[in-house]
Design an enzyme around this catalytic site. Structure first.
Site, PDB file in Angstrom:
ATOM      1  N   GLY A   1       2.242  -1.408   3.625  1.00  0.00           N
ATOM      2  CA  GLY A   1       2.491   0.257   2.579  1.00  0.00           C
ATOM      3  C   GLY A   1       1.686   0.842   1.947  1.00  0.00           C
TER       4      GLY A   1
ATOM      5  N   GLU B   1      -1.358   2.125   3.403  1.00  0.00           N
ATOM      6  CA  GLU B   1      -1.122   3.334   4.029  1.00  0.00           C
ATOM      7  C   GLU B   1      -1.375   3.862   3.014  1.00  0.00           C
ATOM      8  OE1 GLU B   1       2.331   1.660   5.742  1.00  0.00           O
ATOM      9  OE2 GLU B   1       1.501   3.434   7.220  1.00  0.00           O
TER      10      GLU B   1
ATOM     11  N   ALA C   1       6.255  -2.487   1.655  1.00  0.00           N
ATOM     12  CA  ALA C   1       7.620  -1.563   1.156  1.00  0.00           C
ATOM     13  C   ALA C   1       8.418  -2.942   1.509  1.00  0.00           C
ATOM     14  CB  ALA C   1       8.181  -0.475   2.825  1.00  0.00           C
TER      15      ALA C   1
ATOM     16  N   GLU D   1       1.813  -5.910   9.874  1.00  0.00           N
ATOM     17  CA  GLU D   1       3.581  -4.822  10.696  1.00  0.00           C
ATOM     18  C   GLU D   1       3.737  -5.585  12.063  1.00  0.00           C
ATOM     19  OE1 GLU D   1       1.544  -3.459   9.210  1.00  0.00           O
ATOM     20  OE2 GLU D   1       2.786  -1.698   7.787  1.00  0.00           O
TER      21      GLU D   1
END
Ligand SMILES: NC(=O)c1ccc[n+]([C@@H]2O[C@H](COP(=O)([O-])OP(=O)(O)OC[C@H]3O[C@@H](n4cnc5c(N)ncnc54)[C@H](O)[C@@H]3O)[C@@H](O)[C@H]2O)c1
Length: 678
Positions: free
Chosen positions: A485, A488, A436, A508
């Site tokens: 992200g 994910e 992200a 993360e």
């Protein structure tokens, strides 16, 4: 653009071992292809090979390559003057002298020696692909592949179909470029293609400003650096790449497109003098704005004309500038930054001077003072399969608000389109999705607007839930890097098919947060809590093969077999989960059997197992609160999915409010963060 033909390239050819050909061959071999490199005679072949050797040796010095890699790369390049060795190549790129007859002759010879289904490409800078293909027996397999200097390093390549080129040849050439780590953009068969069409006038206009006595070189250089945010101005660039090349390119464009493009007299004089530009001198800051505006006006005019003429799109025009020229922003982004109304004024001045029409692309936006909107996701439907490609090939962290919104819209459209039976989610360029947009997080923490981060994450959750709930099969085509992200997003798809070149990780906890787009929930559901903790607590990067072994992805395939594997995944029923090999079983036990605090404190038993010891060490560098929350969330993954996802969202403000989150996010790419557990 994507491929429909089964693109299985093994052996490639390059004609001309000069500046371009040698670099193209080097890049192909670096990415694992066998390459036949042909030049006129053995001496020229040897010279070309020795240039490749020294470029690679420099790569070893700069630690880009290990010596054994270089040996392997060199062993894959076979230099020769014997054309018969091209008999079994799948695609060949000609990079011989820029001479129409020489190039046509090359195509004629290639048609004699190559297989009938081999693709023949030209790296011409100034001729039309259609014209070069005239007289050939199979013009449908002739395509333009315009690389940029240095072709082993510059990622950009323009893919140019001639009038007769088949869609299959274009699709397969495009796919090959991605396989060799290039960023392809599409161009119509028009003089200068995309990037040179505005880059050359950019150089030329600078000389014209000098010629007209508007400013001296030092001032123009600095004004350009400021206006375009670049490190080198036009004069310095000409000194580096060759002033005669600029003159030659401007002459060609001038013949095609008229006086705006035609070379300034001073450019010809400079070439005649044989001198480089003298960059010395004092800068006059008072001139910067006017010069910047004039330079921008020329680039804006050409960029808008390219879109009017359907040579390029606004997205590809900008990608070309960012990737090929390393401008921080492309022309259309620069227009948005200036305001399209003011950009239109600058274009009008250019058009008034040269008696040109104002391109519709800018007049419509500018008159309404509306910014350009970029299509960041493109949908391509073929044989009932809709491929949704996130088209930010040069963005490391592609997942932002606009991408999520556009992906959602296009997913819905594909989900409800009766002609679509399956959906593929893919990324353009080197990465699938490398996460992200981190700057977005930092900006909003700075502005105290954590709600916006929560809203963005909720929108992401809604998209991912719609993907996983889609009635049609949704497959992630993971060809490259998938981080955070990006992982994910893939995990929300029904199937993940990864390339052997894919690599994936959850970084993360190393930047102070936890995976907040379902990562703490969907990962344990795929690989079990132990391995989910291993991946999320350590940030360990794993490749496609390893991911398939632990069941993180459903299938793995070599890059050339990836599309076939995606199709198999679409058609297959539930895939079997693999049984774990010993090393992963031990990791699973370690992370399942110890609380994160025990791991952090070094109290977990690792015996003499190096891999376990490494994993425990990795955990110590992560943000403590992020680890604790990730642990809590993974432990909650035994609950129904919706509840686990809701819990993940519930802790979002808490994690983004920590000092460690700010430290982690704001230091990305700059230094190792120092976490305090606050
Ligand atoms: N130099 C650039 O920045 C650049 C950028 C993009 C495209 N191009 C295009 O790439 C092509 C090559 O440019 P370059 O700069 O590498 O040129 P170069 O002069 O460095 O190399 C050309 C090579 O082709 C060989 N050659 C010539 N005729 C041949 C033939 N009939 N058979 C086999 N080999 C032959 C020459 O011996 C030489 O080694 C040109 O079409 C040029 O317009 C150049």
């Amino acid at each position: 653009m994507s491929t429909s033909r089964e693109s299985s390239f093994r052996k490639l050819g390059v004609i001309g071992a000069g500046n371009m050909g040698g670099g193209i061959a080097q890049k192909m071999a670096t990415e694992g292809f066998e390459v036949v490199l042909v030049d006129l005679d053995d001496e020229k072949v040897a010279r070309g090979m020795s240039i490749i050797d020294s470029t690679l040796a420099a790569g070893v010095e700069r630690r880009i390559f290990k010596p054994e890699q270089v040996d392997a790369i060199k062993s894959r390049i076979h230099g020769t003057s014997d054309w018969n060795e091209l008999a079994d190549v799948d695609l060949v790129v000609e990079a011989v002298f820029e001479d129409r007859d020489v190039k046509r002759d090359v195509f004629r010879r290639l048609e004699e020696v190559c297989r009938e289904d081999a693709i023949l490409a030209t790296n011409t800078s100034s001729f039309s692909v259609t014209e070069l293909a005239e007289g050939s027996e199979h013009p449908q397999r002739i395509v333009g592949l315009h690389y940029f200097y240095h072709p082993a390093k510059n990622r950009l390549v323009e893919v140019i179909p001639g009038r007769e080129t088949s869609a299959d040849a274009v699709g397969a050439s495009w796919a090959l470029q991605e396989q060799i780590g290039k960023t392809p953009i599409a161009s119509a068969d028009a003089s200068g293609f995309v990037v040179n069409r505005y880059f050359v006038p950019w150089l030329n206009e600078a000389v014209r400003i000098l010629e007209e006595g508007e400013a001296d070189i030092a001032t123009i250089e600095q004004a350009c650096k400021t206006a375009f945010g670049v490190g080198m101005g036009p004069f310095e660039l000409m000194n580096v790449t060759g002033v005669p090349i600029a003159l030659h390119a401007a002459t060609t464009l001038g013949q095609e497109f008229g006086p705006l493009y035609a070379p300034a007299k001073k450019l010809a004089q400079q070439v005649e003098s044989g001198e480089m530009w003298n960059l010395d001198g004092e800068t006059d800051e008072s001139r910067f704005e006017a010069i910047g505006r004039r330079m921008l006006g020329v680039v804006f005019h050409v960029a808008a004309a390219l879109v009017d003429e359907q040579v390029s799109t606004i997205e590809d025009t900008d990608i070309g500038a960012r990737v090929g020229l390393r401008w921080p922003k492309g022309p259309f982004e620069l227009m948005n930054r200036m305001g399209t109304d003011r950009a239109l004024e600058a274009v009008r001045e250019v058009c008034a001077r040269w008696e040109l029409d104002v391109p519709k692309t800018i007049s419509e936006r500018g008159e309404a003072a509306r910014p350009f909107h970029f299509r960041l996701v493109k949908t391509d439907v073929r044989d009932g399969v809709a491929t949704l490609t996130i088209n930010r090939p040069d963005a490391m962290n592609a997942l932002n608000e606009s991408v999520v919104e556009q992906l959602h819209q296009q997913l819905r459209a594909a989900a409800t389109d009766p002609a679509v039976t399956a959906i593929v989610v893919a990324g353009a360029g080197k990465a699938f999705i490398a996460g992200a947009d981190i700057r977005f997080f930092v900006r909003n923490i700075d502005a105290g607007d954590l709600d916006r981060i929560v809203e963005f994450t909720k929108a992401g959750h809604a998209l991912l839930e719609e993907i996983s709930g889609c009635a049609k099969p949704v497959v992630a085509r993971m060809h490259g890097l998938a981080l955070g992200g990006g992982m994910e997003l893939a995990l929300a798809c029904h199937r993940i098919v990864a390339s052997t070149k894919a690599s994936m990780a959850f970084p993360e906890t190393g930047i102070g947060i936890y995976p907040g787009l379902g990562g703490t929930q969907r990962t344990p559901r795929r690989v079990g809590p132990g391995l989910a903790k291993w991946l999320i607590f350590t940030g360990q990067m794993i490749g496609g093969r390893e991911a398939a072994r632990i069941g993180l992805v459903d299938a793995v395939a070599t890059p050339d077999a990836l599309d076939a594997a995606v199709r198999t995944a679409i058609e297959s029923a539930a895939l079997e989960r693999p049984s774990l090999a010993d090393d992963h079983a031990a990791l699973e036990t370690l992370f399942d059997g110890n609380e994160v605090e025990e791991l952090r404190a070094g109290r977990a038993e690792v015996d003499d197992n190096e891999r376990l010891a490494k994993a425990v060490k990795q955990v110590r560098f992560k943000a403590p609160i992020a680890l604790q929350l990730a642990e809590k969330l993974i432990d909650a993954s035994t609950q129904p999915l919706e509840e686990g996802l809701a819990l993940e969202l519930d802790h979002l403000t808490e994690i983004f409010r920590t000092e460690d989150a700010y430290e982690g996010l704001s230091t990305v790419g700059r230094r190792r963060p120092e976490f305090k557990g606050r």
